[in-house]
Scaffold this active site. Sequence first.
Site, mmCIF file in Angstrom:
data_model
loop_
_atom_site.group_PDB
_atom_site.id
_atom_site.type_symbol
_atom_site.label_atom_id
_atom_site.label_comp_id
_atom_site.label_asym_id
_atom_site.label_seq_id
_atom_site.Cartn_x
_atom_site.Cartn_y
_atom_site.Cartn_z
ATOM 1 N N PHE A 1 24.129 34.021 106.006
ATOM 2 C CA PHE A 1 24.293 32.850 106.870
ATOM 3 C C PHE A 1 23.375 33.003 108.093
ATOM 4 O O PHE A 1 23.352 34.064 108.721
ATOM 5 C CB PHE A 1 25.758 32.738 107.296
ATOM 6 C CG PHE A 1 26.092 31.430 107.946
ATOM 7 C CD1 PHE A 1 26.355 30.310 107.180
ATOM 8 C CD2 PHE A 1 26.124 31.315 109.326
ATOM 9 C CE1 PHE A 1 26.659 29.092 107.778
ATOM 10 C CE2 PHE A 1 26.425 30.100 109.933
ATOM 11 C CZ PHE A 1 26.696 28.985 109.162
ATOM 12 N N ASP B 1 30.952 39.891 106.829
ATOM 13 C CA ASP B 1 31.325 38.580 107.358
ATOM 14 C C ASP B 1 32.271 37.926 106.346
ATOM 15 O O ASP B 1 31.881 37.669 105.199
ATOM 16 C CB ASP B 1 30.068 37.732 107.586
ATOM 17 C CG ASP B 1 30.382 36.413 108.283
ATOM 18 O OD1 ASP B 1 31.509 35.905 108.131
ATOM 19 O OD2 ASP B 1 29.481 35.881 108.967
ATOM 20 N N TYR C 1 38.518 28.633 111.628
ATOM 21 C CA TYR C 1 38.650 27.183 111.362
ATOM 22 C C TYR C 1 38.375 26.803 109.919
ATOM 23 O O TYR C 1 38.430 25.635 109.583
ATOM 24 C CB TYR C 1 37.716 26.390 112.293
ATOM 25 C CG TYR C 1 36.270 26.859 112.312
ATOM 26 C CD1 TYR C 1 35.394 26.496 111.304
ATOM 27 C CD2 TYR C 1 35.794 27.664 113.339
ATOM 28 C CE1 TYR C 1 34.072 26.916 111.328
ATOM 29 C CE2 TYR C 1 34.481 28.100 113.368
ATOM 30 C CZ TYR C 1 33.627 27.719 112.356
ATOM 31 O OH TYR C 1 32.324 28.150 112.376
ATOM 32 N N LYS C 2 38.075 27.789 109.073
ATOM 33 C CA LYS C 2 37.818 27.462 107.663
ATOM 34 C C LYS C 2 39.118 27.606 106.870
ATOM 35 O O LYS C 2 40.043 26.830 107.055
ATOM 36 C CB LYS C 2 36.679 28.335 107.146
ATOM 37 C CG LYS C 2 35.351 27.959 107.821
ATOM 38 C CD LYS C 2 34.198 28.884 107.501
ATOM 39 C CE LYS C 2 32.941 28.375 108.210
ATOM 40 N NZ LYS C 2 31.852 29.350 108.221
ATOM 41 N N ARG D 1 28.546 21.198 97.817
ATOM 42 C CA ARG D 1 29.602 22.227 97.860
ATOM 43 C C ARG D 1 30.976 21.582 97.807
ATOM 44 O O ARG D 1 31.231 20.604 98.511
ATOM 45 C CB ARG D 1 29.567 22.937 99.225
ATOM 46 C CG ARG D 1 28.640 24.038 99.395
ATOM 47 C CD ARG D 1 28.963 24.920 100.596
ATOM 48 N NE ARG D 1 29.403 24.277 101.829
ATOM 49 C CZ ARG D 1 29.679 24.945 102.944
ATOM 50 N NH1 ARG D 1 29.570 26.269 102.977
ATOM 51 N NH2 ARG D 1 30.071 24.325 104.039
HETATM 52 C C1 PLP Z 1 30.840 29.325 109.215
HETATM 53 C C2 PLP Z 1 30.153 30.631 109.324
HETATM 54 C C3 PLP Z 1 29.884 31.193 110.567
HETATM 55 C C4 PLP Z 1 30.135 30.397 111.822
HETATM 56 O O1 PLP Z 1 29.940 31.064 112.984
HETATM 57 P P1 PLP Z 1 30.404 30.391 114.377
HETATM 58 O O2 PLP Z 1 30.040 31.350 115.393
HETATM 59 O O3 PLP Z 1 31.856 30.108 114.246
HETATM 60 O O4 PLP Z 1 29.687 29.068 114.513
HETATM 61 C C5 PLP Z 1 29.356 32.482 110.602
HETATM 62 N N1 PLP Z 1 29.087 33.144 109.465
HETATM 63 C C6 PLP Z 1 29.311 32.598 108.252
HETATM 64 C C7 PLP Z 1 29.007 33.362 107.012
HETATM 65 C C8 PLP Z 1 29.831 31.321 108.142
HETATM 66 O O5 PLP Z 1 30.039 30.781 106.951
#
Ligand code: PLP
Length: 418
Positions: free
Chosen positions: A128, A199, A224-225, A377
């Site tokens: 990511f 992560d 939040y996911k 997705r």
């Molecule tokens: C959604 C996501 C993030 C989001 O990071 P934020 O700091 O909350 O914006 C980070 N890493 C991965 C792999 C994600 O899918």
Amino acid sequence: MPTSIVETDIAKLDAADPLAGFRKQFELPAGLVYLDGNSLGALPTRTSARTAQVLATEWGERLIRSWNISGWMEMPTRLGDKIGRIIGAAAGQVISADSTSINVYKTMAAALAMRPERRVILSTEDNFPTDLYMIQGLMQQLGDRHTLKLVDGEHIAEYITDEVAAVTLTHVNYKTGRMYDMPGITAKAHQHGALTMWDLAHSAGALPVHLDDCMADFAVGCGYKYLNGGPGAPAFLYVATRHQNSFSQPLSGWLGHAAPFAFTNDYAPADGIGRYMCGTPPVLSMSALECGVDMMIEADMQRIRAKSLALTDLYIQLINESCARHFGHEGLQLATPTQRETRGSQVSWQHPQGYAIMQALISLGVVGDFRAPDIIRFGVTPLYTSYADIWRAAQTLCQVLDQRLWDQPQFQQRKKVT
Ligand SMILES: *Cc1c(COP(=O)(O)O)cnc(C)c1O
């Protein structure tokens, strides 16, 4: 897999689903098939009542006293321990704090400091972006002495050598839903003296994770996911007990101090996971996140995994059966692994018209999302996704492709958030 599925089978699957009772504990708009809980989880009913209480009583009436009498000060560790139960971490190793991006910075800074003689950070080309960006910023702060080596995830284990300080991976890839072998890669990293940082953005609440059993070193993840904490909910981080006092992370704010209310001028890190705190916890957001986390604890993670796999299998099978004429290099291609062992909790397809296809689907009440350049997705969240949702998503995707509904100007207009 069973042969040809019909709609009556779907009703039987929903009737026999041991998690079916959770769906009515969420505020979901009638008629909507929501398959984007991997990006923003749905609103639990209890969250509205709880946040109203925090506002009216804890903040409105008790005011400043609530730091002591409403458990506000303990929220990051209390919530961290609860999240720990979902990701296989014993108490005292997880805190809820900051954003995932910031937690990447803190944990990677720690990992690199613990391997001062090593210069390579190993990750994958498909990680990511924020993880990579945060590491690039950290490398700059450290005087550009490190190299961020990005390799093909299929072969990650082959690149783990004695030069590697830290291996950092997103456990379940956000685009394809491919899952990495956490026990195997962690063991290989340790054989070479490297540390791991996982992560868990697409793992926590989506499938069982066993951080302690895998001997993972560090981890971060989103609230939040799949944890249904609400937009911009606080994130979390994990540091194995054995590493906690080895290094104090660079964002040395007062709440990570051993005695914040002594107000001394010199930083002295708290013992244990507390030193990974920085500033004041966002109480309102954390109380919302706690509702989502509590609900996840009430549901058994093995059941969540079993249903998630059944739902993703079903989606793949339905599209294979009814949409095969659209397959091909210039058409639809499955991006998610068919093997269950390497699949997270989503199904993704590639299609050159992916963006417009998703816009057409949303207009028909099936909400997923699009990830450039060509991925559509569909996140599966077993607490509130039903078999009937998957049936309708498959029917609607076929309809959009059969009728070329994507080929309309209003669906081709790119919005800011895809
Ligand atoms: C959604 C996501 C993030 C989001 O990071 P934020 O700091 O909350 O914006 C980070 N890493 C991965 C792999 C994600 O899918």
